[in-house]
Structures are given as C-alpha cells and as structure tokens.
Design a protein around this motif. Structure first.
Motif, mmCIF file in Angstrom:
data_model
loop_
_atom_site.group_PDB
_atom_site.id
_atom_site.type_symbol
_atom_site.label_atom_id
_atom_site.label_comp_id
_atom_site.label_asym_id
_atom_site.label_seq_id
_atom_site.Cartn_x
_atom_site.Cartn_y
_atom_site.Cartn_z
ATOM 1 N N SER A 180 0.833 -1.210 0.000
ATOM 2 C CA SER A 180 0.000 0.000 0.000
ATOM 3 C C SER A 180 0.862 1.253 0.000
ATOM 4 O O SER A 180 0.500 2.275 -0.595
ATOM 5 C CB SER A 180 -0.947 -0.006 1.205
ATOM 6 N N LYS A 181 2.005 1.210 0.659
ATOM 7 C CA LYS A 181 2.898 2.367 0.698
ATOM 8 C C LYS A 181 3.722 2.488 -0.587
ATOM 9 O O LYS A 181 4.085 3.598 -0.993
ATOM 10 C CB LYS A 181 3.813 2.282 1.917
ATOM 11 N N ALA A 182 4.018 1.370 -1.228
ATOM 12 C CA ALA A 182 4.716 1.426 -2.515
ATOM 13 C C ALA A 182 3.868 2.145 -3.555
ATOM 14 O O ALA A 182 4.390 2.865 -4.417
ATOM 15 C CB ALA A 182 5.072 0.022 -2.987
ATOM 16 N N ALA A 183 2.556 1.968 -3.468
ATOM 17 C CA ALA A 183 1.656 2.666 -4.391
ATOM 18 C C ALA A 183 1.813 4.170 -4.273
ATOM 19 O O ALA A 183 1.729 4.909 -5.266
ATOM 20 C CB ALA A 183 0.215 2.260 -4.108
ATOM 21 N N ILE A 184 2.078 4.647 -3.063
ATOM 22 C CA ILE A 184 2.220 6.085 -2.834
ATOM 23 C C ILE A 184 3.414 6.647 -3.598
ATOM 24 O O ILE A 184 3.356 7.749 -4.152
ATOM 25 C CB ILE A 184 2.327 6.354 -1.316
ATOM 26 N N GLY A 185 4.500 5.887 -3.640
ATOM 27 C CA GLY A 185 5.658 6.333 -4.414
ATOM 28 C C GLY A 185 5.324 6.483 -5.890
ATOM 29 O O GLY A 185 5.763 7.436 -6.551
ATOM 30 N N ALA A 186 4.545 5.549 -6.424
ATOM 31 C CA ALA A 186 4.140 5.620 -7.826
ATOM 32 C C ALA A 186 3.234 6.822 -8.070
ATOM 33 O O ALA A 186 3.363 7.521 -9.086
ATOM 34 C CB ALA A 186 3.435 4.328 -8.232
ATOM 35 N N PHE A 187 2.323 7.072 -7.130
ATOM 36 C CA PHE A 187 1.461 8.252 -7.242
ATOM 37 C C PHE A 187 2.314 9.522 -7.313
ATOM 38 O O PHE A 187 2.091 10.396 -8.147
ATOM 39 C CB PHE A 187 0.523 8.375 -6.037
ATOM 40 N N ALA A 188 3.272 9.630 -6.398
ATOM 41 C CA ALA A 188 4.069 10.852 -6.296
ATOM 42 C C ALA A 188 4.833 11.134 -7.583
ATOM 43 O O ALA A 188 4.878 12.279 -8.060
ATOM 44 C CB ALA A 188 5.029 10.760 -5.113
ATOM 45 N N ARG A 189 5.446 10.114 -8.143
ATOM 46 C CA ARG A 189 6.220 10.321 -9.363
ATOM 47 C C ARG A 189 5.321 10.768 -10.517
ATOM 48 O O ARG A 189 5.679 11.649 -11.309
ATOM 49 C CB ARG A 189 6.984 9.039 -9.722
ATOM 50 N N THR A 190 4.149 10.158 -10.599
ATOM 51 C CA THR A 190 3.209 10.530 -11.660
ATOM 52 C C THR A 190 2.697 11.951 -11.455
ATOM 53 O O THR A 190 2.668 12.760 -12.391
ATOM 54 C CB THR A 190 2.029 9.546 -11.692
ATOM 55 N N TRP A 191 2.294 12.268 -10.234
ATOM 56 C CA TRP A 191 1.743 13.601 -9.966
ATOM 57 C C TRP A 191 2.788 14.695 -10.131
ATOM 58 O O TRP A 191 2.455 15.814 -10.525
ATOM 59 C CB TRP A 191 1.136 13.638 -8.563
ATOM 60 N N ALA A 192 4.042 14.406 -9.832
ATOM 61 C CA ALA A 192 5.089 15.406 -10.003
ATOM 62 C C ALA A 192 5.156 15.873 -11.456
ATOM 63 O O ALA A 192 5.440 17.050 -11.736
ATOM 64 C CB ALA A 192 6.439 14.844 -9.569
#
Length: 249
Positions: free
Chosen positions: A153-165
């Motif tokens: 669930s926390k790994a998903a957050i890293g993917a979100f951040a890179r995309t949103w950046a």
C-alpha cells in the motif's frame, strides 16, 4: 519571517503521532493549519493545542465523499490550500499466509485509496506553486517481517508521487514522499507489543538502525517542514527517507 507565513496547510491523520507534531510545527512557522482524524475527541483536543486559526475535521480518508466535504470546508475557511500532507495510515502486521481479506482491504483503502482521492479532491483548491507531501514508509523499500500488505500500500504512494510530479508541473505544484523509519510514537502500542516485550523490541529495532535509536516525531516534522517550505523549491518527485539509515542495511 517564519517559513510558512501566509500559507494554509491540511494534514490528514493530524490528531496524533507524526501528523499532530507536524501540524504544530507548521503552525509555529506561521501557517493556518487544518487537520483531519477519525475520532472527534482527539481532533478537538489536537486542534485546541495547535492553536489559533486551526480547523479540525472528522471523517474517514478511505471515503472519497469525506474529501469532498473537507475541500468545501477548506475553501470556506481559508479560501485555498497551499500545502497538503496525506499522512493518515493504518498498519496490520501479519505474515502473508495469515492476512484476512478485510485486513488487506482496510490497509489499501486508507493508505492508497485515501491518499489518491485526497489529492484528487484537494487539487481544485490548491494554489499555484503548492506542495504535496505523501507519508510513505521505509517498508516500501526494505523487506520487514509481516509487512507485505502494508508495504504494498505504501509502494503505491511512491508511484502516485512520481506521476503527480509530472502531471502537476504546469501548476508548479511539487509532490514528494516522506518515508519515516521506526519513530517514537504510540504506534508501537498499536503494533501489539506487550509492556514486558517493549524493552527488547526497542533494543532490537535500535540495533537495526545505523544511528542506533528510534526517530523522534519532531525530526520527521522538520523534514516535512523542509518539503512544505520554499527551502525545497527545486525538489519534486523524491522519496525523502527519515529512517536513521535503516534502509541501507
């Protein structure tokens, strides 16, 4: 001049632990701060301690409708938002073979879905040049016993951040992940460590951390302040580990 003077900030899970300490730190630097939490009594107490100008909102981040209501309240009280810290999270430590469907769903609902829809719903009220901080975890990079679901669930957050950046670059909104390691909050009690096991547990964890101790929530809050302020104005899409070097071992 304080680092966040004239800014408005929203921190989910801000009624306790890292979120609460960060909310107080942001307020001390001049921000008007709103927090969310699931327990009304804790939210009320935390808001009173954060001080003048703070706003407390009760609800469940796993429910997208909650974020709609929060965005409306922020717009009414503050006009717009400069800093959004998606910090609310839950953890259940269990070996993969023993994980119940409900435990899996709950962790992804709060940690991943809650983060995703929180950001989605706040973006319309965020000002140009804002900052988004997503609370990740050391567990997304380092294999820890019984953490498979939480880590996912926390790994998903890293993917979100890179995309949103990338998605938000035209608005100048920076998106970064803040990943604490073992931190001295009441989370230890929630992990089910009994009082008679606490000393051995803490000693074992400290031995696995190059700096030899648990982190303090104030240290994580300082890192969050860095990512929220203009001190990090040329930083986006990174994962800032505040783990005493634990990810290195």
């Amino acid at each position: 001049m304080s680092l966040l003077t004239g800014k408005t900030a929203l921190i989910t899970g801000g009624s306790s632990g890292i979120g609460f300490v960060t909310a107080k730190r942001f307020a001390a630097e001049g921000a008007q701060v709103a927090i969310t939490g699931r327990r009304g009594d804790l939210v009320e107490k935390a808001t009173a301690e954060i001080g003048w100008g703070s706003l407390g909102l009760v609800g469940d981040v796993a429910d997208p409708a909650h974020h709609d209501r929060v965005a409306e309240e922020i717009a009414v009280h503050f006009g717009a938002l400069d800093i959004y810290m998606a910090n609310a999270g839950i953890i259940t430590i269990r070996h993969s073979a023993e994980v119940a469907e409900a435990e899996y769903d709950a962790q992804f609902a709060v940690n991943a879905r809650g983060t995703f829809f929180g950001v989605q719903k706040m973006l319309p009220i965020m000002r140009q040049g804002g900052a988004i901080i997503l609370t990740g975890s050391l567990a997304s990079e380092k294999v820890l016993d019984g953490h498979a679901v939480y880590a996912g669930s926390k790994a998903a957050i890293g993917a979100f951040a890179r995309t949103w950046a990338i998605e938000l670059k035209a608005r100048g909104i920076r998106v970064n992940v803040l990943s604490p390691g073992p931190t001295d909050t009441d989370i230890v009690n929630k992990l089910g460590v009994s009082p008679d096991q606490l000393e051995a547990f803490e000693a074992g964890m400290a031995a696995a951390i190059p700096l030899g101790r648990f982190g303090q929530p104030e240290e994580v809050a300082e890192a969050a302040l860095f990512l929220a302020s203009d001190a990090s104005s040329f930083i986006t899409g990174v994962n800032l580990r505040v783990d005493g070097g634990m990810a290195l071992l």
